[in-house]
Motif scaffolding. Structure first.
Motif, PDB file in Angstrom:
ATOM      1  N   SER A 127       0.825  -1.214   0.000  1.00  0.00           N
ATOM      2  CA  SER A 127       0.000   0.000   0.000  1.00  0.00           C
ATOM      3  C   SER A 127       0.857   1.260   0.000  1.00  0.00           C
ATOM      4  CB  SER A 127      -0.937   0.008   1.206  1.00  0.00           C
ATOM      5  OG  SER A 127      -0.201  -0.061   2.401  1.00  0.00           O
ATOM      6  N   GLU A 128       2.133   1.091   0.275  1.00  0.00           N
ATOM      7  CA  GLU A 128       3.082   2.202   0.253  1.00  0.00           C
ATOM      8  C   GLU A 128       4.448   1.612  -0.069  1.00  0.00           C
ATOM      9  OE1 GLU A 128       4.071   2.362   5.024  1.00  0.00           O
ATOM     10  OE2 GLU A 128       2.505   3.660   4.234  1.00  0.00           O
ATOM     11  N   ASP A 129       5.429   2.472  -0.294  1.00  0.00           N
ATOM     12  CA  ASP A 129       6.772   1.977  -0.590  1.00  0.00           C
ATOM     13  C   ASP A 129       7.183   0.970   0.477  1.00  0.00           C
ATOM     14  OD1 ASP A 129       6.731   3.740  -2.681  1.00  0.00           O
ATOM     15  OD2 ASP A 129       8.313   5.041  -1.920  1.00  0.00           O
ATOM     16  N   GLN A 130       7.772  -0.121   0.027  1.00  0.00           N
ATOM     17  CA  GLN A 130       8.094  -1.210   0.947  1.00  0.00           C
ATOM     18  C   GLN A 130       9.397  -1.879   0.515  1.00  0.00           C
ATOM     19  OE1 GLN A 130       4.761  -3.812   1.527  1.00  0.00           O
ATOM     20  NE2 GLN A 130       5.984  -5.454   2.322  1.00  0.00           N
ATOM     21  N   GLU A 131      10.160  -2.323   1.491  1.00  0.00           N
ATOM     22  CA  GLU A 131      11.381  -3.079   1.233  1.00  0.00           C
ATOM     23  C   GLU A 131      11.271  -4.412   1.954  1.00  0.00           C
ATOM     24  OE1 GLU A 131      16.242  -2.629   1.532  1.00  0.00           O
ATOM     25  OE2 GLU A 131      14.958  -0.887   1.875  1.00  0.00           O
ATOM     26  N   MET A 132      11.613  -5.484   1.256  1.00  0.00           N
ATOM     27  CA  MET A 132      11.590  -6.804   1.877  1.00  0.00           C
ATOM     28  C   MET A 132      12.815  -7.588   1.469  1.00  0.00           C
ATOM     29  SD  MET A 132       8.913  -9.195  -0.294  1.00  0.00           S
ATOM     30  CE  MET A 132       7.486  -8.273   0.167  1.00  0.00           C
ATOM     31  N   SER A 133      13.191  -8.523   2.303  1.00  0.00           N
ATOM     32  CA  SER A 133      14.289  -9.435   1.994  1.00  0.00           C
ATOM     33  C   SER A 133      13.728 -10.831   1.867  1.00  0.00           C
ATOM     34  CB  SER A 133      15.351  -9.400   3.106  1.00  0.00           C
ATOM     35  OG  SER A 133      15.963  -8.122   3.145  1.00  0.00           O
ATOM     36  N   ILE A 134      14.179 -11.528   0.841  1.00  0.00           N
ATOM     37  CA  ILE A 134      13.809 -12.930   0.656  1.00  0.00           C
ATOM     38  C   ILE A 134      15.085 -13.728   0.606  1.00  0.00           C
ATOM     39  CG2 ILE A 134      12.717 -14.622  -0.857  1.00  0.00           C
ATOM     40  CD1 ILE A 134      10.790 -12.438  -1.777  1.00  0.00           C
ATOM     41  N   LYS A 135      15.179 -14.690   1.502  1.00  0.00           N
ATOM     42  CA  LYS A 135      16.363 -15.531   1.610  1.00  0.00           C
ATOM     43  C   LYS A 135      16.122 -16.824   0.860  1.00  0.00           C
ATOM     44  CE  LYS A 135      19.588 -17.393   4.977  1.00  0.00           C
ATOM     45  NZ  LYS A 135      19.912 -17.509   6.396  1.00  0.00           N
ATOM     46  N   LEU A 136      16.983 -17.103  -0.106  1.00  0.00           N
ATOM     47  CA  LEU A 136      16.869 -18.353  -0.852  1.00  0.00           C
ATOM     48  C   LEU A 136      17.270 -19.527   0.036  1.00  0.00           C
ATOM     49  CD1 LEU A 136      18.448 -17.343  -4.283  1.00  0.00           C
ATOM     50  CD2 LEU A 136      16.034 -17.495  -3.693  1.00  0.00           C
ATOM     51  N   VAL A 137      16.565 -20.639  -0.118  1.00  0.00           N
ATOM     52  CA  VAL A 137      16.874 -21.859   0.616  1.00  0.00           C
ATOM     53  C   VAL A 137      17.121 -22.980  -0.376  1.00  0.00           C
ATOM     54  CG1 VAL A 137      15.568 -21.226   2.674  1.00  0.00           C
ATOM     55  CG2 VAL A 137      14.422 -22.472   0.859  1.00  0.00           C
ATOM     56  N   ASP A 138      17.856 -23.977   0.064  1.00  0.00           N
ATOM     57  CA  ASP A 138      18.143 -25.145  -0.788  1.00  0.00           C
ATOM     58  C   ASP A 138      17.164 -26.251  -0.524  1.00  0.00           C
ATOM     59  OD1 ASP A 138      20.364 -23.982  -2.003  1.00  0.00           O
ATOM     60  OD2 ASP A 138      21.630 -24.518  -0.303  1.00  0.00           O
TER      61      ASP A 138
END
Length: 138
Positions: A127-138
């Motif tokens: 709904s507004e500017d957003q930052e997220m982190s996604i960690k890759l998994v094996d």
């Protein structure tokens, strides 16, 4: 003239706020080969099905953390899936029981245990500017 510029600036501000900026930091990239393939979905229907994403992005890998900035999504609810296509064959390679052989990740850093996640597990509201982190998994 200044009044016209003022109103034009306000109008542009309203239009810009209609599509917030989503910044995705992709973490835990183990090799700098291939691309990260990212699918963005807006509903349970079609979730994780090929060619049913509302947006599809490819990020060329050059280091162990990459960033993608998306500015073309309207406000709404979304879920993200991604995988590291290390061999650049355009598919997420699976083993004989259907588990990905290439690193993968989902919004909310959801880690599936015995089956693919549901849309609701990975859903987030933009709904507004957003930052997220996604960690890759094996």
């Amino acid at each position: 003239m200044n009044t016209l510029f003022f109103y034009f600036s306000i109008l542009l501000g309203f239009l810009a706020s209609d599509k917030p900026k989503l910044t995705i930091n992709i973490q835990n990239i183990e090799s700098i080969q291939g691309k990260i393939i990212i699918g963005i979905y807006s509903a349970e229907e079609g979730w994780l099905e090929k060619d049913s994403e509302i947006r599809h992005y490819r990020v060329l890998v050059s280091k162990n953390t990459e960033q993608l900035i998306i500015t073309d999504l309207p406000k709404g609810d979304y879920a993200i899936s991604m995988y590291h296509d290390e061999n650049s064959d355009g598919i997420c390679n699976l083993n004989f029981i259907g588990i990905p052989k290439e690193s993968y990740g989902f919004s909310n850093n959801f880690k599936p245990k015995f089956s693919a996640p549901k849309f609701k597990d990975c859903k987030f509201s933009l709904s507004e500017d957003q930052e997220m982190s996604i960690k890759l998994v094996d």
